[in-house]
Design a protein around this motif. Sequence first.
Motif, PDB file in Angstrom:
ATOM      1  N   SER A   1       0.118  30.863  -7.680  1.00 30.88           N
ATOM      2  CA  SER A   1      -0.327  31.004  -9.064  1.00 30.88           C
ATOM      3  C   SER A   1       0.301  29.988 -10.001  1.00 30.88           C
ATOM      4  N   LYS A   2       1.407  29.353  -9.585  1.00 29.68           N
ATOM      5  CA  LYS A   2       2.070  28.352 -10.423  1.00 29.68           C
ATOM      6  C   LYS A   2       1.756  26.926  -9.972  1.00 29.68           C
ATOM      7  N   GLY A   3       0.820  26.781  -9.049  1.00 31.19           N
ATOM      8  CA  GLY A   3       0.402  25.453  -8.622  1.00 31.19           C
ATOM      9  C   GLY A   3       1.258  24.847  -7.534  1.00 31.19           C
ATOM     10  N   ARG A   4       2.196  25.605  -6.956  1.00 29.98           N
ATOM     11  CA  ARG A   4       3.024  25.082  -5.869  1.00 29.98           C
ATOM     12  C   ARG A   4       2.258  25.182  -4.560  1.00 29.98           C
ATOM     13  N   PHE A   5       2.429  24.184  -3.692  1.00 29.02           N
ATOM     14  CA  PHE A   5       1.758  24.194  -2.395  1.00 29.02           C
ATOM     15  C   PHE A   5       2.313  25.342  -1.558  1.00 29.02           C
ATOM     16  N   PHE A   6       1.398  26.144  -0.998  1.00 28.31           N
ATOM     17  CA  PHE A   6       1.813  27.394  -0.353  1.00 28.31           C
ATOM     18  C   PHE A   6       1.658  27.312   1.164  1.00 28.31           C
ATOM     19  N   PHE A   7       2.723  27.771   1.869  1.00 28.86           N
ATOM     20  CA  PHE A   7       2.684  27.919   3.322  1.00 28.86           C
ATOM     21  C   PHE A   7       3.126  29.334   3.659  1.00 28.86           C
ATOM     22  N   ASP A   8       2.306  30.031   4.421  1.00 28.36           N
ATOM     23  CA  ASP A   8       2.584  31.424   4.775  1.00 28.36           C
ATOM     24  C   ASP A   8       3.451  31.474   6.027  1.00 28.36           C
ATOM     25  N   ARG A   9       4.697  31.029   5.869  1.00 29.68           N
ATOM     26  CA  ARG A   9       5.657  31.004   6.977  1.00 29.68           C
ATOM     27  C   ARG A   9       6.978  31.627   6.521  1.00 29.68           C
TER      28      ARG A   9
ATOM     29  N   ARG B   1      13.303  32.220  16.717  1.00 24.33           N
ATOM     30  CA  ARG B   1      12.371  32.240  15.588  1.00 24.33           C
ATOM     31  C   ARG B   1      12.267  30.866  14.949  1.00 24.33           C
ATOM     32  N   LEU B   2      13.403  30.180  14.850  1.00 25.64           N
ATOM     33  CA  LEU B   2      13.370  28.831  14.285  1.00 25.64           C
ATOM     34  C   LEU B   2      12.600  27.887  15.201  1.00 25.64           C
ATOM     35  N   GLN B   3      12.722  28.071  16.505  1.00 18.92           N
ATOM     36  CA  GLN B   3      11.952  27.250  17.440  1.00 18.92           C
ATOM     37  C   GLN B   3      10.452  27.478  17.243  1.00 18.92           C
ATOM     38  N   LYS B   4      10.078  28.719  16.985  1.00 19.83           N
ATOM     39  CA  LYS B   4       8.672  29.024  16.709  1.00 19.83           C
ATOM     40  C   LYS B   4       8.206  28.300  15.451  1.00 19.83           C
ATOM     41  N   GLU B   5       9.068  28.254  14.416  1.00 19.49           N
ATOM     42  CA  GLU B   5       8.710  27.534  13.196  1.00 19.49           C
ATOM     43  C   GLU B   5       8.598  26.032  13.465  1.00 19.49           C
TER      44      GLU B   5
END
Length: 264
Positions: A57-65, A93-97
């Motif tokens: 909503s504030k114009g920041r690029f969004f990543f659902d991670r 979990r970090l390896q998955k990211e």
Amino acid sequence: MALTVPGTQGSTYPDIVELNVGGQVYVTRLDTLTAVPDSLLWTKFSQSSPEDLPKDSKGRFFFDRDGFLFRYILDYLRDSELFLPEFFKERRRLQKEADFFRLPELSKRLGEDDSSLAEDSTEPEDAELLSPATTPSSSDRTPRSPGSTSGYITVGYRGSYTIGRDIQADAKFRRVARITVCGKIALTKEVFGDTLNESRDPDRPPDKYTSRYYLKYNFLEQAFDQLAQAGFHMAACSSTGTCANSDPGDDKMWTSYTEYVFSR
């Protein structure tokens, strides 16, 4: 200077990019996001138009991670090195990211049994669900003095900082109003001694618990040093923050409350 996307007219990314990753806000340079060719971020920020990327909503690029683990992704992009905290429990979990962001070299490092990474590889990752007092201790932990008791101490503080309207300007850190101490009376006195202010809870027996003590100084690192010298190690932490003003024309003043749980 801004990057013009090939095949578009007038579509550019700013040099300073704001990201919202799973609700966590990051501000970084475009050069950092595009540091690894063929990675997901390189593709998004060098081969796509800004209009093609989802925004909040504030114009920041969004990543659902995972917003918390993204800090390590960003650190790796900055200098191609990987430094994890001591007793890091979320390597898988970090390896998955890393796989998601298409960083094969980082994923490979996370998959290796690398003793240079600050993780106790002898502990199963599920050990984070156990009480720190019952998990195996690493050989490089500070040994407990003979006769010293185990237990927990919680250190908390309220702080404030200001972020200017120009996001490239330095934030003004960090005013800590007071450092509070919670735990068993005997343990808190053993660790902090004369630096502990007992005036708010002066006469409780040593086998009781208190949440009313605070320290006579306001340097968190000094408190951490004293806890480490007494054989304590951080087990958990949590933090909340609120913005004190909403006027877009003013500097953003944030207040936060943070607690750190230490165990021995």
